[in-house]
Design an enzyme around this catalytic site. Structure first.
Site, short mmCIF file in Angstrom:
data_model
loop_
_atom_site.label_atom_id
_atom_site.label_comp_id
_atom_site.label_asym_id
_atom_site.label_seq_id
_atom_site.Cartn_x
_atom_site.Cartn_y
_atom_site.Cartn_z
N LEU A 1 0.81 -1.22 0.00
CA LEU A 1 0.00 0.00 0.00
C LEU A 1 0.84 1.27 0.00
O LEU A 1 0.41 2.30 -0.49
CB LEU A 1 -0.92 0.01 1.23
CG LEU A 1 -1.95 -1.12 1.31
CD1 LEU A 1 -2.71 -1.01 2.61
CD2 LEU A 1 -2.91 -1.09 0.14
N ARG B 1 5.17 3.01 0.92
CA ARG B 1 6.56 2.88 1.36
C ARG B 1 6.92 4.10 2.18
O ARG B 1 6.49 5.21 1.89
CB ARG B 1 7.52 2.77 0.17
CG ARG B 1 7.22 1.59 -0.75
CD ARG B 1 8.15 1.59 -1.95
NE ARG B 1 7.77 0.58 -2.93
CZ ARG B 1 8.24 -0.67 -2.92
NH1 ARG B 1 9.11 -1.03 -2.00
NH2 ARG B 1 7.84 -1.53 -3.83
N GLY B 2 7.75 3.88 3.22
CA GLY B 2 8.20 4.97 4.06
C GLY B 2 9.70 4.99 4.18
O GLY B 2 10.41 4.28 3.48
N ASN C 1 13.44 4.61 6.10
CA ASN C 1 14.10 3.58 6.90
C ASN C 1 13.60 2.18 6.58
O ASN C 1 13.54 1.30 7.43
CB ASN C 1 13.91 3.86 8.40
CG ASN C 1 14.44 5.20 8.81
OD1 ASN C 1 15.46 5.66 8.29
ND2 ASN C 1 13.75 5.87 9.72
N GLY C 2 13.21 1.94 5.32
CA GLY C 2 12.80 0.61 4.90
C GLY C 2 11.41 0.22 5.35
O GLY C 2 11.07 -0.98 5.35
N LEU D 1 7.51 -0.53 5.16
CA LEU D 1 6.54 -0.91 4.13
C LEU D 1 5.18 -1.10 4.79
O LEU D 1 5.09 -1.51 5.96
CB LEU D 1 6.97 -2.21 3.44
CG LEU D 1 8.26 -2.16 2.62
CD1 LEU D 1 8.62 -3.55 2.14
CD2 LEU D 1 8.10 -1.24 1.43
N ASP E 1 5.32 15.76 10.36
CA ASP E 1 5.45 15.30 8.97
C ASP E 1 4.10 15.32 8.26
O ASP E 1 3.74 14.38 7.55
CB ASP E 1 6.04 13.88 8.95
CG ASP E 1 6.54 13.50 7.56
OD1 ASP E 1 6.78 14.42 6.75
OD2 ASP E 1 6.69 12.30 7.28
#
EC number: 2.7.11.1
Length: 1400
Positions: A956, A958-959, A961-962, A964, A1074
């Site tokens: 759905l 991606r953010g 620092n890896g 998901l 953010d």
């Protein structure tokens, strides 16, 4: 692999997916191909395609993808590498493409450093001389002094006209970024960029490089070259040297050694006998100083004027380097108005031990190595201030012969007697100068050489600390302790070959480094140096391979002894990793071409050349892309030269033999080795150690093991590839068989069709023949009929009447008479005539009989033909059923075969359907319990109560620092969004879980809800509310209006959803940090209610919470992604460790400057989001992401798109203010008139009317006070700045009675209004709202009286139904009335209690 524009569109500009697909198709691992190269190929292709593509003319998606890629860590290295490769190899083809690509880079903000981070005062005082009175105090801070040299270098580069591309690109960078750029240029051999950046051009007349040998005649060296040495670290020394040598061929001769740096030492030794003459000359020169000073003063004044002019011309904020510390005392470089912006200062160099006044100029290095400086002109005050920094930093003494200015430290005496001499007259100065000169000369003659060397070394030790870690410090250090230029070159190139404990340096094998100088000056060196691998000097240096090859070949060209070639080969054997290296075919070709150009080699070693050329052509034709092994190349050359390689012997013994003193050969350069500092004990130690240890054997074993491993890997790959190929071949064969089976019946049918067509053609031919025969018969019958008619006519004539007979007889008699006359003419006898008469009837009878016979024959023929046709027809009838049977049999056989194939296919399909049915049956429970299915394949994951699939189609989002986010199921029932986060970032995970739990317990309707948490060894999994899409998705896909229509809410109500979520966060002392359109998600009522009801057992909830808070309205906005949020305990300040980067343009200045962040950060982000929502995807600081950060830093706002909605403009402008103290709180945002309901607007109108009444009463006049007048004039808000001022323009361009239906709305009213006064408009609106029922009753009475009521009355009647419709009517007619009153009454908010609630 080339990518098409269609492929990139299919993947929606997801370059990572394209890269993975590329690896799969080519069977490559991640180490064999680089993701960066894939991206750069796609970007270059897009640069070429997009400008001409009509479908995708905007290219906004491409630009966003491009800058996302540019923000990654490898961007600068990749761009420089690609630029260098494209410009050197295929410049004609790809220059245009990359120009488009590089034009985007110039506008990039990826390396943006705020210009305000530098101290503007320092910049102005040191580098921008606006007037000559800008003085720098002597007591400057140490920090300002330390950064002087760095800023001096960068500013001198940025002012360079020839480097406009890079200077614009790095306009706001600092000195460290410039060093990083230069390191990348050196790393990737980007010579074109290096030339543009450091002004390395042969053809440039103004800034021509002047690099000559450091001898006594000419001591000039380019400042640009030495500046490169200043900013270059040791690790990148070899690439730097390649760039320098390519553009400055004489650089090797100008490298400073001990003889060139400390001067004039050997010159003085050679001229010891002429010291007296020198002293006399010095005295004469000193006597003439006064005259020179007068002239120099005039020149210096002109110089100051020119500096002022140049500064006025360059007053656009660009930092200009006004002077450079190099010069030449020539008349053409006088400081006139036409002189360039570089003001050169001529100066002379004096050594404290050896006085030299005859030199007119000095190089850059001697300036720093001399212990004192004297200027023969007047020194500019600002220039002197900078020189004072140099004096403090390096301990130099500076002196000027100018009468106007003298440095306090006297140069002529190193003791304490200098200050008094400076105040004496000119004659005294001259005497003192002569005395000092004599003393200095005497001291010089008396000093020993050893003491001189020690002092020189001490001075050089000071300079080693200057720019420590750079090449310039190494030059200083090596020049102070060694005598040979080979040591410096060795250090610059980083070729400390092998282990210094037991391996010698290659540079010591040649005298004065002639061979390596020859190879570096070769025109082919630039290609040979281009090794893509790079390692630091402490590791094995693959970049040395081309140097070693050329050094070996240079031995041949210089006709050296073959023993030296053996030494090179032994070195390669000792460093086997280098020996096993390879070179490209282009490098191999350059070697061959170089050897061809050498006449000596072509004469003596023609066989070797032919063999090398044959090898090169062979490799170029068969495998041009494969590299060529170094050991093979050396082996070929060595065999032809008959120089044996020591393979089985001890290598060190051979080297030790070379260094023995007994080895003397006058033609060999080894004869000078005993004079050098060679430590033979270290070599012998190496020999003994190598004899005792099996070090080489261990290396061989390790290499063998590596080879075996590589072979095994290759075999495994081959087997896998073979299996794949076999499977593919089998599939292809099956497909071919199927096609053949399908083609066979088709071929038979085609054959049958051909047969049928042939039979039809035959039948047609037969029919045609029959028709012809019938026509012939008809013709014959017609002829017979004609004959019969003739016979009947004759019979009729015989039966005619006697008259006719008599007539006939008469006619016959006439005929007879004629015949007789003819007979007479022919002279026939009478008996002949009788015979003829008797023969006529006989002939007639014979003719009749013949005709009958012919007729009979024809009839017989016709009968026979008919019989034949009948027989043929019968035969055909008999043959047709046989043919039909044959065809039917063939068709039956084909049908049987087709049925068999169909049955086989059906079986296969049935098997597939059975497998699918099994899967469906296994997942029926999931189908019944959830809205989607999770396929249990290789990517299926089940952790605790979470189940999901890691396929890309199931991702759905991606953010950082890896992180998901997957679509999954919780407790086999509830669809959730599963957020997978790495455990390496535990602080962020704990922070987010803490925030989510608190918010979930408080039951916020506009925040994402926490459901559950699971974890394994590597990841933590959070279960969150499954939402639909984000606000960014709605805007980018053009679905925002559809969403608004389906939500049943207005745009302001949807915006209020987001504000309520932020208010909830701030009320619990949480700062989101953010907020952006990606984190604003949509949620429908049904989905939210179902998820909440099913997860009540897991989620803690407050028993005292209201029921309304649990239910969301249809299609509402919620806030997500609290990974960067901060729970506050003591204050409202947030000190998060993971600070947002601000790249999206939704963070204020304090975030970009890494200052502490408060709740005002969310207010700024919220203002940008509201503008994004109201304008359907626009940004207040520009849509181009390149300039958003720049505009935010400079507070360049553009709200023109909201010019029609001044309330929204007013709110957003205050929210995105550059000053965080001026931003409103979240409560003030909610209390803004933009979000007022009808009741509050009516209350505000009542309050405005009350103030108007009170002002009338207090003014004593009839409405003539200042307040009521100010209401009539427009209050203007600036859409691009913070400055707001009232103007003299009227609020309404015409009287308000012409804007509204005053006649119908004022029915029954006796009040009188002034239509040019806003206070009366407020009173009229208030009266209409209060008495709207009475007005409506009167209008209805008028309608009843009128037979046909007008449309206006009907419209007004509909408006007067309630207060909402009435207020909406007035707002539509006078749109900005509420805003106008709100701004005008703001001054009185503190004076009247009933206004406080509208402004707080």
């Amino acid at each position: 692999m080339n990518f098409n524009f269609e492929q990139i569109l299919e993947y929606n500009f997801d370059f990572k997916k394209l890269h993975k697909n590329k690896l799969k198709n080519n069977n490559l691992s991640e180490n064999e191909d680089d993701y960066a190269t894939t991206v750069i190929e796609c970007l270059i292709h897009l640069c070429e395609v997009i400008p001409t593509n009509k479908i995708y003319s905007g290219a906004n998606k491409f630009i966003s993808c491009f800058y996302e890629f540019m923000n990654e860590r490898f961007i600068e290295t990749l761009v420089l590498e690609f630029y260098d490769l494209m410009t050197t190899d295929n410049s004609k083809v790809t220059t245009g493409i990359f120009d488009q690509f590089f034009s985007l880079i110039k506008k990039s903000d990826i390396i943006y450093k705020s210009f305000y981070e530098w101290d503007s005062n320092i910049l102005e005082n040191r580098f921008i001389f606006k007037n000559n009175n800008n003085n720098i105090d002597g007591d400057d801070d140490d920090g300002n002094e330390d950064d002087y040299f760095g800023r001096f270098s960068i500013l001198s580069i940025l002012e360079d006209d020839n480097s406009h591309i890079i200077s614009n690109y790095f306009k706001f960078t600092n000195y460290e970024r410039l060093e990083d750029l230069w390191i990348m240029i050196c790393h990737y051999q980007a010579t074109d960029i290096a030339k543009a950046l450091f002004n390395l051009y042969y053809d440039s007349k103004e800034d021509c490089i002047s690099v000559f040998a450091s001898d006594d005649n000419n001591n000039k060296i380019s400042i640009s070259i030495l500046r490169i040495l200043e900013i270059t670290s040791i690790e990148f020394s070899l690439p730097v040297l390649t760039v320098i040598v390519e553009n400055t061929p004489n650089f090797l001769n100008s490298i400073p050694t001990k003889t060139s740096m400390l001067g004039m030492k050997f010159k003085l030794h050679n001229n010891n006998n002429n010291n007296n003459n020198n002293n006399n000359n010095n005295n004469n020169n000193n006597n003439n100083n006064n005259n020179n000073n007068n002239n120099n003063n005039n020149n210096n004044n002109n110089n100051n004027n020119n500096i002022n002019k140049n500064n006025n011309d360059n007053g656009n904020g660009k930092a200009e380097n006004i002077y450079r510390l190099s010069g030449d005392c020539k008349e053409k470089e006088k400081y006139d108005n036409n002189y360039s912006r570089e003001t050169e200062i001529p100066f002379k160099v004096f050594d404290t031990k050896f006085l030299i006044t005859t030199m007119e100029c000095s190089d850059y290095i001697r300036f720093f190595t001399s212990s004192s400086i004297i200027f023969n002109t007047e020194v500019n005050q600002t220039c002197y201030d900078d020189l004072k920094l140099i004096q403090k930093r390096l301990g130099f003494l500076i002196y000027s012969n100018s009468n106007k200015f003298t440095y306090p430290f006297d140069f002529w005496n190193n003791n304490n007697n200098n200050n008094n001499n400076n105040n004496n007259n000119n004659n005294n100065n001259n005497n003192n100068n002569n005395n000092n000169n004599n003393n200095n000369n005497n001291n010089n003659n008396n000093n020993n050489n050893n003491n001189n060397n020690k002092n020189d070394d001490d001075e050089l030790e000071k300079l080693v600390e200057y720019r420590k870690g750079s090449l310039i410090s190494l030059v200083f250090s090596f020049a102070g302790y060694r005598f040979f230029s080979s040591y410096i070159i060795e250090n610059l190139t980083g070729t400390n070959i092998g282990n210094p404990n037991y391996v010698f340096d290659i540079s010591e094998l040649m005298t004065d480094f002639e061979i390596i100088r020859g190879l570096l000056l070769s025109k082919y060196f630039s290609i040979l140096f281009k090794s893509r691998k790079f390692t630091v000097p402490t590791l094995t240096r693959s970049t040395l391979i081309p140097i070693l090859i050329f050094a070996f070949i240079s031995n041949i060209s210089y006709d050296m002894n073959c023993n030296i070639a053996n030494v090179y080969l032994n070195y390669l054997l000792l460093n086997r990793e280098l020996y096993k290296g390879s070179i490209s075919i282009s490098q191999f070709g350059c070697i061959v071409n170089y050897l061809k150009c050498q006449n000596e080699i072509e004469k003596q070693y023609s066989g070797c050349l032919k063999l090398l050329e044959g090898l090169y052509n062979h490799k170029k034709e068969k495998s041009p892309n494969e590299p060529y092994r170094i050991d093979l190349l050396f082996g070929v050359i060595n065999d032809r030269l008959k120089a044996p390689i020591f393979i089985n012997k001890d290598k060190y013994e051979s080297l030790y033999f070379v260094y023995q003193e007994d080895y003397q050969n006058p033609s060999d350069p080894f004869r000078v080795l005993p004079t050098r500092s060679v430590d033979l004990s270290k070599i012998s130690e190496g020999i003994s150690r190598m004899k005792n240890d099996d070090f080489l054997n261990e290396l061989e074993k390790e290499e063998k093991q590596k080879k075996l491993k590589t072979k095994q890997k290759k075999k495994i790959k081959k087997l896998e590839n073979e299996k794949k190929q076999k499977v593919l071949q089998q599939d292809k064969q099956q497909e071919k068989e199927k096609k053949q089976n399908y083609q066979q019946p088709q071929d038979l049918q085609q054959h049958n069709l051909k047969i049928q067509t042939q039979q039809q053609q035959q039948q047609q031919q037969q029919q045609q023949q029959q028709q012809q025969q019938q026509q012939q018969q008809q013709q014959q019958q017609q002829q017979q009929q004609q004959q019969q008619q003739q016979q009947s006519q004759q019979q009729q004539q015989q039966q005619q009447s006697p008259q006719q007979q008599s007539q006939q007889q008469s006619q016959q008699s006439q005929q007879k008479s004629q015949q007789q006359s003819q007979q007479k003419s022919q002279q026939q006898s009478p008996p002949q005539q009788q015979q003829q008469q008797s023969q006529q009837p006989q002939q007639q009878s014979q003719q009749q009989s013949q005709q009958k016979q012919k007729h009979q024959k024809q009839q017989q023929q016709q009968k026979q033909e008919k019989q034949q046709q009948k027989q043929e027809k019968q035969q055909q009838k008999q043959e047709k059923p046989q043919q039909k049977q044959q065809l039917e049999n063939q068709i039956k056989n084909l049908k049987i075969e087709i049925k068999k194939e169909e049955e086989n296919n059906k079986e296969i399909k049935n098997k597939k359907e059975e497998v699918e049915k099994e899967k469906e049956e296994n997942n029926k429970e999931i189908k019944s319990k959830s809205e989607f299915i999770i396929v249990e394949d290789e990517d299926f994951v089940s952790i605790g109560k979470f189940k999901f699939n890691r396929n890309e189609s199931n991702i759905l989002g991606r953010g950082s620092n890896g992180t998901l986010v997957f679509k999954g199921i919780w407790s086999d029932k509830i669809p959730v969004a599963i957020k997978q986060m790495q455990k390496a970032f535990n602080p962020l995970i704990n922070k987010e879980v803490e925030a989510l739990i608190t918010l979930t317990n408080k039951n916020c309707s506009n925040m994402i809800r926490y459901i559950d948490k699971e974890e394994d060894k590597h990841f933590v999994y959070l279960g969150l509310t499954l939402c639909d899409v984000s606000l960014q998705y709605l805007v980018e896909n053009g679905k925002l209006n559809e969403f608004i229509n389906s939500s049943g809410k207005s745009l302001n109500e949807l915006a209020k959803d987001i504000i309520n979520g932020v208010q909830f966060l701030h009320s619990h002392d949480i700062v989101h940090n953010d907020l952006n359109p990606r984190n604003i998600l949509t949620l429908s009522t049904n989905k939210n209610n179902n998820n909440n009801n099913k997860s009540n057992n897991k989620i803690k909830s407050n028993n005292n919470s209201n029921n309304n808070s649990n239910n969301n309205s249809n299609n509402s906005f919620i806030i997500s992604d609290l990974g960067l949020s901060k729970m506050e305990v003591e204050s409202s300040y947030s000190f998060t460790t993971n600070v947002p980067t601000g790249q999206g343009g939704y963070h204020p200045v304090e975030v970009l400057q890494s200052k502490r962040m408060t709740k005002s950060v969310d207010i700024f982000s919220l203002g940008c989001i509201l503008f994004y929502l109201f304008t359907n995807g626009q940004h207040p600081f520009g849509n181009d992401k390149l300039f958003r950060i720049y505009n935010i830093m400079l507070n360049k706002v553009n709200l023109e798109l909201l010019g029609h909605n001044l309330l929204a403009c007013d709110l957003i402008k205050s929210m995105i203010s550059n000053d965080e103290s001026k931003r409103p709180t979240i409560e003030n945002v909610l209390n803004h008139p933009l979000f007022w309901n009808v009741e509050k607007k009516i209350q505000f109108i009542d309050a405005a009317l009350n103030i108007c009444k009170e002002s009338n009463n207090s003014g004593g006049g009839g409405g003539g006070n200042k307040f009521n007048k100010s209401l009539n004039y427009l209050f203007v808000i600036s859409l691009s700045s913070d400055y707001i001022e009232p103007k003299s323009e009227p609020f309404l361009k015409q009287t308000w009675d012409k804007l509204i239906d005053i006649n119908n709305l004022s029915i029954g009213s006796t009040s009188q209004y002034q239509y040019d006064q806003i206070k009366d408009l407020i009173r009229f609106i208030r009266n209409t709202i209060v008495h709207h029922k009475d007005i409506k009753r009167l209008i209805q009475q008028q309608q009843q009286q009128q037979k046909q009521p007008t449309i206006e009355l009907q419209f007004i009647n509909n408006i007067l139904t309630n207060q909402d419709s009435i207020l909406f009517y007035f707002e539509s007619k006078i749109p900005n009335l509420i805003y106008h009153l709100y701004k005008q009454l703001k001054e009185y908010s503190s004076s009247f209690d009933y206004l406080i609630k509208f402004y707080n």
